[in-house]
Write an enzyme that holds these catalytic residues in place. Structure first.
Site, short mmCIF file in Angstrom:
data_model
loop_
_atom_site.label_atom_id
_atom_site.label_comp_id
_atom_site.label_asym_id
_atom_site.label_seq_id
_atom_site.Cartn_x
_atom_site.Cartn_y
_atom_site.Cartn_z
N TYR A 90 -4.21 -3.24 -6.21
CA TYR A 90 -4.26 -3.72 -4.83
C TYR A 90 -3.09 -3.16 -4.01
O TYR A 90 -3.27 -2.67 -2.89
CB TYR A 90 -4.23 -5.26 -4.80
N SER A 105 4.20 -11.67 7.06
CA SER A 105 2.75 -11.53 7.30
C SER A 105 2.10 -12.89 7.57
O SER A 105 2.47 -13.90 6.99
CB SER A 105 2.10 -10.90 6.07
N GLN A 160 4.47 -11.28 11.84
CA GLN A 160 3.30 -10.43 12.05
C GLN A 160 2.06 -11.28 12.20
O GLN A 160 1.77 -12.14 11.36
CB GLN A 160 3.12 -9.46 10.87
N TYR A 212 -2.00 -11.58 12.26
CA TYR A 212 -3.40 -11.19 12.20
C TYR A 212 -4.08 -12.13 13.16
O TYR A 212 -4.12 -13.33 12.93
CB TYR A 212 -3.95 -11.32 10.77
N THR A 224 -0.83 -6.82 14.42
CA THR A 224 -1.47 -5.71 13.70
C THR A 224 -2.90 -5.53 14.19
O THR A 224 -3.70 -6.47 14.17
CB THR A 224 -1.44 -5.98 12.18
N ARG A 234 -12.24 -0.20 -0.06
CA ARG A 234 -11.15 0.04 -1.01
C ARG A 234 -11.72 -0.01 -2.43
O ARG A 234 -11.82 -1.09 -3.03
CB ARG A 234 -10.07 -1.02 -0.84
N LYS A 280 1.11 -2.97 16.21
CA LYS A 280 1.21 -2.17 14.98
C LYS A 280 -0.15 -1.55 14.65
O LYS A 280 -1.18 -2.23 14.67
CB LYS A 280 1.65 -3.08 13.82
N HIS A 321 -1.23 1.94 8.30
CA HIS A 321 -1.32 0.86 7.31
C HIS A 321 -1.13 1.41 5.89
O HIS A 321 -1.74 0.95 4.92
CB HIS A 321 -2.68 0.17 7.44
N ARG A 341 -4.26 2.53 3.98
CA ARG A 341 -5.13 1.50 3.39
C ARG A 341 -6.35 1.20 4.25
O ARG A 341 -7.19 0.41 3.86
CB ARG A 341 -4.33 0.20 3.19
N VAL A 397 7.03 6.16 3.99
CA VAL A 397 8.49 6.29 3.87
C VAL A 397 8.92 5.88 2.46
O VAL A 397 8.63 4.76 2.01
CB VAL A 397 9.20 5.39 4.91
N ARG A 414 5.35 -0.47 0.38
CA ARG A 414 5.19 -0.61 -1.07
C ARG A 414 6.48 -0.57 -1.89
O ARG A 414 6.56 -1.31 -2.89
CB ARG A 414 4.21 0.46 -1.58
#
Ligand SMILES: Cc1cc2nc3c(=O)[nH]c(=O)nc-3n(C[C@H](O)[C@H](O)[C@H](O)COP(=O)(O)O)c2cc1C
Ligand SMILES: O=C(O)C(=O)c1ccccc1
Length: 387
Positions: free
Chosen positions: A46, A128, A150, A152, A178, A187, A260, A284, A287, A318, A339
Site C-alpha cells: 500500500y 491527513s 490536510q 479530504y 488535496t 492500484r 495540493k 500524489h 499514486r 523527493v 514515503r
C-alpha cells in the site's frame, strides 16, 4: 544554525567509535527495501505502490536524475543556514511531512509518533483527514511544533465545516486541501490483495468522532461499523468539488489555504484567481494518475507563471538532500516528503521517523555546503544544469 543538521553525521560517526551503528540504513535508496522486512506485505504494498503500471512513480525519479547540481568552490559555506519561511511559518528547513493517511498500518503509535518526531525537529507534519488518531490527539502530541491540517473535502458542508472548526480549535494554522484524490486510482497491488486500509475503519478516527458526521448516521459507528465506514466512503470519494466552491473553505478557515495536487499551469493560475495562499505541485507520489508527467517537470512552468503571486511548494519523489536542493533551485519554496519517513515509522516508530528526517536534513545541509551555498535563498537555476 550552522551545522545544526549536518551534525547528525558526526553523531553517527562518534557512535561508531563506540561500536554503535545507526538504527537502520542512512541510504535513502534502500529505505523501502529495508522497511519491506518489517511491514506486512499488504501494508508495504500500500505504501510503496503507485497507480497502474507505476509509470508516473518512475517518472518522478527520472525527472530528478535529469537535473544535476553544479558545485561551486571557495564560497565560505562553513557557516550556513538552512532556515526558511514557508507560508508565514519560520522553519529550520523548508521541509514538511506530507500528509499520509492511516499510519496505524505501519506502526501502532501511528500519527502520534510522527507528530512527536516532527515537532522535535520543528518541521510541520501535515495531518491527513484519514488519520488513525483524532485531530485532537495528534495536536496534543505535536506540543509546540507547527500544526498543518490536510482536508479530504467531504461532500457534506456540515461535516466539512465541523472538521475545519475542530482543526482550528486544536491549533492547526494552515489548511492543505488535496484535490487529486476525489476518487481512488486503479492500484493493482492493493486490488490484487483486496486491501484498502480504511475499509477496516482504520484511518477514520477523525470522521468517526465527528458530531456532524455522526448526526448523519442511523446508528452510532460503535453499533454498526460497516455502515459508518460506507457512509464515510460515499462522502469522501466519488464526488468532486468545483473552483467556485472554494470560498466556502475560506469562510471556514482563518489561516493560509494551500491547494495540493496541481500539475497544469492553467490550474495554478485558477488557484491564484481563487485567492489561495499556496499550491503544492504534486502528483500524489505517482499514486493517482498512471502515465502522468513527472511532478518535477510540472514545477518550472508553474513557478514561471504564478511563482510571484502564490507560494509554490513541491512533492512527489523527493528522497535525498540533493533532490531538495533541485526542487528549491527550480523555484519551490518548500518540499513535502512522503514515503521515506513512513518507512522509518514502520521500522522504529517515533525514533524511526526521527532517524529518517535527521538523515535527510543532514544530507540537505551537507549538500548545500558542498555545492557552495550558504543559505537556501542562494539556490537558483544557476545552481543546476539539465542533462
Ligand atoms: C501511504 C500513503 C498515504 C497517503 N495519504 C495521503 C493523504 O491522506 N492525503 C494526502 O493529501 N496525500 C496522501 N498521500 C500523498 C502524499 O501526501 C504525497 O503527495 C506523496 O507521498 C509524495 O510523494 P513521495 O511519497 O514520493 O514523497 C499519501 C501517500 C502515501 C505513500
Ligand atoms: O493512499 C493514498 O494515497 C491516500 O491519499 C489515502 C486516501 C484515503 C485514505 C488514506 C490515504
Amino acid at each position: 544554525m550552522a551545522e545544526r543538521f549536518g551534525g547528525y553525521q558526526n553523531e553517527i560517526y562518534l557512535h561508531g567509535l563506540g561500536g554503535t551503528k545507526p538504527p537502520f540504513t542512512t541510504d535513502p535508496t534502500r529505505l523501502a527495501e529495508s522497511a519491506r522486512e518489517v511491514l506486512t506485505p499488504e501494508a508495504y504494498g500500500y505504501v510503496a505502490g503507485g497507480a497502474g503500471s507505476g509509470a508516473t512513480m518512475a517518472a518522478n525519479r527520472a525527472a530528478f536524475d535529469r537535473w544535476k547540481l553544479v558545485p561551486r568552490m571557495l564560497t565560505d559555506a562553513t557557516a550556513r543556514d538552512t532556515s526558511a519561511t514557508v507560508l508565514g511559518a519560520a522553519l529550520p528547513a523548508p521541509v514538511l511531512l506530507a500528509p499520509v493517511g492511516v499510519q496505524s498500518i505501519v506502526h501502532p503509535d501511528a500519527e502520534l509518533a510522527t507528530a512527536r518526531a516532527a515537532a522535535a525537529l520543528g518541521l510541520p507534519m501535515i495531518l491527513s483527514t484519514a488519520s488513525s488518531k483524532t485531530i485532537e490527539e495528534v495536536a496534543e502530541a505535536s506540543g509546540e511544533g507547527p500544526r498543518w491540517f490536510q482536508l479530504y473535502w467531504p461532500a457534506d458542508s456540515d461535516v466539512t465545516a465541523s472538521m475545519l472548526t475542530r482543526a482550528k480549535e486544536a491549533g492547526y494554522t494552515t489548511l492543505v486541501v488535496t484535490l487529486d484524490t476525489w476518487t481512488l486510482a486503479w492500484r493493482p497491488r492493493d486490488l490484487d490483495a483486496a486491501y484498502l486500509p480504511f475499509l477496516t475503519g482504520e484511518g477514520l478516527a477523525t470522521p468517526l468522532s465527528d458530531p456532524a458526521f455522526r448526526a448523519l448516521l442511523d446508528k452510532a459507528p460503535e453499533d454498526d461499523m460497516p455502515s459508518a465506514i460506507l457512509r464515510w466512503v460515499s462522502l469522501f470519494t466519488g464526488t468532486d468539488h468545483s473552483w467556485d466552491q472554494l470560498p466556502f473553505l475560506r469562510e471556514h478557515w482563518d489561516g493560509p489555504i494551500v491547494l495540493k495536487g496541481i500539475q497544469h499551469v492553467d490550474d495554478a493560475r485558477r488557484a491564484v484567481d481563487a485567492g489561495v495562499d499556496g499550491i503544492v505541485v504534486s502528483n500524489h507520489g505517482g499514486r493517482q494518475v498512471d502515465g502522468a508527467i513527472a511532478s518535477l517537470e510540472a514545477l518550472p512552468p508553474i513557478v514561471g507563471a504564478v511563482g510571484d503571486r502564490v507560494e509554490v511548494l513541491f512533492d512527489s519523489g523527493v528522497r535525498t538532500g540533493a533532490d531538495i536542493l533541485k526542487a528549491l533551485a527550480l523555484g519551490a519554496k518548500g518540499v513535502l516528503v512522503g514515503r521515506p519517513w513512513v518507512y522509518g515509522l514502520g521500522h522504529a516508530g517515533e525514533d524511526g521517523v526521527r532517524h529518517v528526517l535527521r538523515s535527510l536534513l543532514a544530507d540537505l545541509d551537507i549538500s548545500l555546503a558542498l555545492t557552495g551555498h550558504r543559505s537556501i535563498g542562494e539556490l537558483g537555476p544557476e545552481s543546476l544544469q539539465r542533462s
